[in-house]
Design an enzyme around this catalytic site. Structure first.
Site, PDB file in Angstrom:
ATOM      1  N   ASN A 208       0.857  -1.197   0.000  1.00 20.80           N
ATOM      2  CA  ASN A 208       0.000   0.000   0.000  1.00 20.80           C
ATOM      3  C   ASN A 208       0.888   1.240   0.000  1.00 20.80           C
ATOM      4  O   ASN A 208       2.110   1.142   0.075  1.00 20.80           O
ATOM      5  CB  ASN A 208      -1.000  -0.024   1.160  1.00 20.80           C
ATOM      6  CG  ASN A 208      -0.312   0.028   2.505  1.00 20.80           C
ATOM      7  OD1 ASN A 208       0.367   1.000   2.828  1.00 20.80           O
ATOM      8  ND2 ASN A 208      -0.475  -1.024   3.301  1.00 20.80           N
ATOM      9  N   ASP A 303      -5.719  -8.416  13.280  1.00 18.32           N
ATOM     10  CA  ASP A 303      -5.780  -6.976  13.542  1.00 18.32           C
ATOM     11  C   ASP A 303      -4.923  -6.708  14.785  1.00 18.32           C
ATOM     12  O   ASP A 303      -5.307  -7.040  15.904  1.00 18.32           O
ATOM     13  CB  ASP A 303      -7.232  -6.543  13.768  1.00 18.32           C
ATOM     14  CG  ASP A 303      -7.355  -5.038  13.844  1.00 18.32           C
ATOM     15  OD1 ASP A 303      -6.518  -4.413  14.546  1.00 18.32           O
ATOM     16  OD2 ASP A 303      -8.259  -4.477  13.205  1.00 18.32           O
TER      17      ASP A 303
HETATM   18  N1  CTP Z   1      -4.512  -2.068  12.295  1.00 18.16           N
HETATM   19  C1  CTP Z   1      -3.804  -3.116  12.805  1.00 18.16           C
HETATM   20  N2  CTP Z   1      -3.818  -4.341  12.195  1.00 18.16           N
HETATM   21  C2  CTP Z   1      -4.558  -4.517  11.074  1.00 18.16           C
HETATM   22  C3  CTP Z   1      -5.289  -3.444  10.527  1.00 18.16           C
HETATM   23  C4  CTP Z   1      -5.241  -2.225  11.154  1.00 18.16           C
HETATM   24  O1  CTP Z   1      -3.128  -2.947  13.825  1.00 18.16           O
HETATM   25  N3  CTP Z   1      -4.569  -5.699  10.502  1.00 18.16           N
HETATM   26  C5  CTP Z   1      -4.495  -0.785  12.995  1.00 18.16           C
HETATM   27  C6  CTP Z   1      -3.797   0.316  12.239  1.00 18.16           C
HETATM   28  O2  CTP Z   1      -2.417   0.373  12.569  1.00 18.16           O
HETATM   29  C7  CTP Z   1      -4.521   1.549  12.747  1.00 18.16           C
HETATM   30  C8  CTP Z   1      -5.932   1.035  13.000  1.00 18.16           C
HETATM   31  O3  CTP Z   1      -5.821  -0.367  13.151  1.00 18.16           O
HETATM   32  O4  CTP Z   1      -4.018   1.979  13.977  1.00 18.16           O
HETATM   33  C9  CTP Z   1      -6.946   1.348  11.949  1.00 18.16           C
HETATM   34  O5  CTP Z   1      -6.530   0.905  10.694  1.00 18.16           O
HETATM   35  P1  CTP Z   1      -7.505   0.950   9.470  1.00 18.16           P
HETATM   36  O6  CTP Z   1      -6.819   0.335   8.283  1.00 18.16           O
HETATM   37  O7  CTP Z   1      -8.054   2.330   9.323  1.00 18.16           O
HETATM   38  O8  CTP Z   1      -8.647   0.019  10.023  1.00 18.16           O
HETATM   39  P2  CTP Z   1      -9.377  -1.218   9.458  1.00 18.16           P
HETATM   40  O9  CTP Z   1      -9.780  -2.046  10.632  1.00 18.16           O
HETATM   41  O10 CTP Z   1      -8.550  -1.892   8.424  1.00 18.16           O
HETATM   42  O11 CTP Z   1     -10.688  -0.574   8.853  1.00 18.16           O
HETATM   43  P3  CTP Z   1     -11.107  -0.229   7.359  1.00 18.16           P
HETATM   44  O12 CTP Z   1     -12.209  -1.135   7.093  1.00 18.16           O
HETATM   45  O13 CTP Z   1     -11.483   1.217   7.420  1.00 18.16           O
HETATM   46  O14 CTP Z   1      -9.891  -0.494   6.486  1.00 18.16           O
END
Ligand code: CTP
Length: 394
Positions: A208, A303
């Site tokens: 990304n 996550d």
């Molecule tokens: N994050 C994480 N591990 C993941 C995905 C996200 O630790 N596998 C953490 C990121 O470092 C950030 C937060 O979660 O602090 C939010 O990331 P984001 O990509 O905005 O959240 P998502 O849960 O992926 O939501 P979206 O559906 O908006 O992508």
């Protein structure tokens, strides 16, 4: 700072007048200062002023035989506990980055074996110029601590980053560089930064656009106020900020392992753009005649933020980031609850934030939302570091 010795190199810029106040503050904090003025610096403040404030001789020329007899430039550069360059002009930074040694200041900087803290100050265009940014990156890579300049009205009538921070903030940075008590000394903070790369086959990855700049700036700002910082970095081409322990990883799974190893921590700032999915990678390079990439199987990644939020080793303060393009605050608040974080720094990425130097953020906490003006990633980092110090104070 009691009993410490500072060698202060004053470059030639209008901000040199702040060096006079800095000398006063350093001495008030119990340290001694020896000043070196560049030729340009002497156009803005006189040796007499600095000599009177420091109560020490001021050095200006490499060719002053009296100085060489009493104190060689090598000795001058080594007897200090810390070398501070303030203001560090674009020219001086360029000399430092290339190892030029054509006057007393640059020779001292090349000869020293002590820590160096550079406090840049210059016109906004000069600061943002690719050459200056390249020099800063190189200096960081060489282990020099760089105090990010402030943003604001400049003496030249322009607005932007490039202003020398107030002497009180420089004093804090000096104290932290000397291992003294910053607002976060004794605290351990883990920062994740950058993208993750998930292999598709031995030569391809799912990636990304995260540049890692915001996470690195936060790590630097935290270290700057005394925290012990573990920076878990995805694949980015950024220099490690001074005083920060860096662990390089590629994939989300590796980031998860590194995070686990780095605990316990007082706070975690999860800035990384962790890939939401990884690919069931092929052990051999996929060929076009195999049907291209259409057969890829995606598996959801752990996550890391949510896992940490639910872990018995959860840091006292857990901060997530959320890159959003719409309903920024609502989405961030939902993430705060879903992932068990204390704060979410909601990042409006609808403009050209990804990879850029500025950021537009909202701090979403259990008690409400604060919107921070559009500011540089370095300013966001400093403000966040100060808030973390406040939250961990008691
Ligand atoms: N994050 C994480 N591990 C993941 C995905 C996200 O630790 N596998 C953490 C990121 O470092 C950030 C937060 O979660 O602090 C939010 O990331 P984001 O990509 O905005 O959240 P998502 O849960 O992926 O939501 P979206 O559906 O908006 O992508």
């Amino acid at each position: 700072m009691q009993g410490k010795r500072i060698l202060l190199i004053v470059g030639g810029g209008i901000a040199a007048y702040k060096a006079c106040e800095l000398v006063r503050l350093i001495r008030k904090a119990g340290a001694s200062v020896r000043c070196v003025l560049t030729e340009g610096g002497a156009q803005f403040v006189t040796p007499m002023t600095l000599a009177a404030l420091s109560e020490q001789p001021v050095h200006t020329s490499l060719w002053d035989l009296k100085d060489e007899a009493e104190m060689g430039h090598i000795q001058l550069s080594r007897e200090a506990d810390l070398v501070v360059v303030c203001p560090a002009t674009a020219d001086l930074l360029s000399k430092m980055a290339t190892g030029a040694a054509d006057d007393l200041a640059s020779t001292l900087l090349l000869a020293t074996d002590k820590k160096v803290l550079a406090c840049p100050a210059m016109n906004v265009r000069m600061w943002l110029h690719a050459a200056t940014q390249r020099n800063i990156e190189r200096l960081r890579g060489d282990g020099v601590t760089v105090l990010e300049p402030d943003e604001g009205d400049m003496a030249c009538g322009e607005y932007g980053p490039g202003r020398l921070p107030e002497p009180e903030r420089i004093l804090e940075a000096i104290s932290a560089a000397l291992g003294g008590s910053g607002a976060l000394s004794g605290r351990h903070v883990v920062v994740t930064a950058g993208p993750t790369h998930e292999p598709i086959d031995p030569v391809r990855v799912l990636a990304n656009r995260s540049s890692g700049k915001q996470g690195f700036a936060i790590a630097e700002a935290l270290a700057g106020i005394g925290a012990r910082v573990t920076l878990i970095a995805g694949p980015v081409a950024l220099a490690t900020p001074a005083g920060v322990d860096r662990v390089d990883v590629e994939t989300a799974a590796q980031m998860q392992d590194a995070l686990q190893t780095s605990l316990p921590a007082d706070a975690a700032v999860m800035v990384a753009a962790v890939a939401d999915w990884r690919v069931e990678a092929s052990p051999h390079k996929l060929k076009k005649q195999d049907g291209g990439l259409s057969g890829l199987r995606f598996v959801e990644n752990p996550d890391l933020l949510a896992e940490l939020g639910a872990s018995p080793e959860r840091p006292r303060l857990l901060i997530g980031f959320a890159a959003e393009t719409e309903a920024v605050v609502d989405h961030a608040r939902a993430k705060l609850d879903r992932k068990g974080a204390d704060w979410i720094v909601a990042n409006d990425v609808s403009g050209d934030v990804m990879g850029g130097d500025d950021n537009c953020v909202h701090l979403v906490t259990r008690n409400g939302t604060e919107s921070w003006d559009h500011m540089s990633k370095a300013a966001v980092a400093r403000q966040l570091a100060a808030r973390i110090a406040e939250a961990l104070r008691d």
